[in-house]
Design an enzyme around this catalytic site. Structure first.
Site, short mmCIF file in Angstrom:
data_model
loop_
_atom_site.label_atom_id
_atom_site.label_comp_id
_atom_site.label_asym_id
_atom_site.label_seq_id
_atom_site.Cartn_x
_atom_site.Cartn_y
_atom_site.Cartn_z
CG HIS A 133 -1.89 -1.12 1.26
ND1 HIS A 133 -1.55 -2.34 1.80
CD2 HIS A 133 -3.17 -1.25 0.82
CE1 HIS A 133 -2.57 -3.18 1.70
NE2 HIS A 133 -3.57 -2.54 1.11
CD GLU A 141 1.75 -1.92 3.30
OE1 GLU A 141 2.04 -0.88 2.67
OE2 GLU A 141 0.86 -2.72 2.92
NE ARG A 187 -19.05 15.33 16.22
CZ ARG A 187 -17.80 14.94 16.51
NH1 ARG A 187 -17.44 13.70 16.36
NH2 ARG A 187 -16.92 15.83 16.93
NE ARG A 244 -18.71 16.43 20.69
CZ ARG A 244 -19.11 15.18 20.46
NH1 ARG A 244 -18.21 14.27 20.15
NH2 ARG A 244 -20.38 14.85 20.51
N1 URA Z 1 -11.56 13.85 15.40
C1 URA Z 1 -12.53 13.09 15.95
O1 URA Z 1 -12.55 11.87 15.76
N2 URA Z 1 -13.48 13.69 16.70
C2 URA Z 1 -13.51 15.02 16.94
O2 URA Z 1 -14.39 15.52 17.62
C3 URA Z 1 -12.47 15.78 16.35
C4 URA Z 1 -11.53 15.18 15.58
#
Ligand code: URA
Length: 278
Positions: free
Chosen positions: A20, A90, A178, A235
């Protein structure tokens, strides 16, 4: 004309390199930075000299150059555990011994905000991929010297940083809490409401998609692994933005590699016998 047939257990690229990454031993030095995105290789290499693209196939772009005189390279891993596993396997095959992931992350505790750097010391392994290598109780942890070199680099560069307990998960949406829609209509399992608060109460600092897979696979292959992650999402406050973090993480990784090379050459750190110095 017939295609050349090679081993299914160890396929080769048409240039005889690893399948790859399309790299051969000697194409890159032993110290390789791992961004997720191919375009981030260019951002990393902007601090280097004598920059050359070595290979680019699928999500794997490799660039090499010199950082303050030191031979260095970066290879993009793509998103998530499976593409990271391919990359590390790799790179190990061609003799790479030290890797630093440069990525982005979401912070889930109030200590960090957008643009800050997090140096994960260990991860909760929800990546999925590392479980195909070793039992889930096996720890995902960074090499202590790589962590120390990243701290030294951030201090030298004057960047705001902190150490982290990372959560790596093989999902960006539901698995990171989310919902599909703001009103949570559509698929929304009850556990998803608790992911972020439960991790925060367990003192987990941040959430992303690659680090634990890389730490475990790299460690099992005998490589030194570390990571520096820029906070692109908060978050706690529900905010998204780079705020200069990506550029800082890229530079911190190059500087940390230089620190490690200095320590390696001074004999301060003894590299594992099977690792090749370069
Ligand atoms: N990458 C992720 O996986 N989540 C986030 O909230 C920000 C970057």
């Amino acid at each position: 004309m017939k295609d050349k047939v090679n081993k299914a257990s160890a396929p080769k690229a048409s240039n005889d390199g690893v399948y790859h990454l399309q790299l051969r031993p000697g194409d890159v030095p032993g110290y390789v930075i791992l961004p997720g995105a191919p375009e981030r290789t260019v951002k990393i290499a902007k601090d280097w000299e004598d920059v050359e693209e070595v290979a680019f196939y699928r999500e794997y772009k490799t660039v090499r150059g010199k950082y303050k005189g030191m031979e260095i390279a970066c290879t993009s891993t793509g998103i998530g555990g499976p593409s990271s596993e391919i990359c590390l396997h790799e790179l190990n095959t061609i003799g790479v011994h030290t890797c630093i992931r440069v990525g982005t992350t979401g912070c889930i505790v109030p200590d960090f905000d957008l643009g800050d750097l997090i140096i994960p010391v260990a991860c909760v392994r929800k990546d999925g991929t590392s479980a195909t290598y070793v039992e889930p109780e096996y720890p995902a942890y960074a090499d202590i010297y790589v962590v120390m070199a990243l701290i030294e680099a951030c201090e030298r560069l004057g960047f705001r940083y902190g150490l982290g307990l990372d959560y790596t998960v093989g999902s960006f949406y539901i698995g990171q809490g989310r919902p599909l829609n703001e009103d949570k209509s559509g698929f929304w399992p009850s556990f998803a409401d608790h992911i972020i608060p439960d991790l925060a109460t367990a003192k987990v600092t941040n959430i992303e998609m690659e680090t634990s897979a890389q730490f475990v696979v790299g460690k099992l292959h005998g490589m030194r692994m570390g990571a520096v992650l820029s906070v692109i999402s908060n978050r706690v406050l529900d905010r998204w933005g780079d705020n200069g973090g990506e550029e800082k993480a890229c530079l911190a990784a190059s500087e940390a590699m230089r620190v490690l090379k200095e320590w390696d050459e001074s004999g301060k750190i003894t590299l594992n016998a099977r690792m090749k110095k370069s």
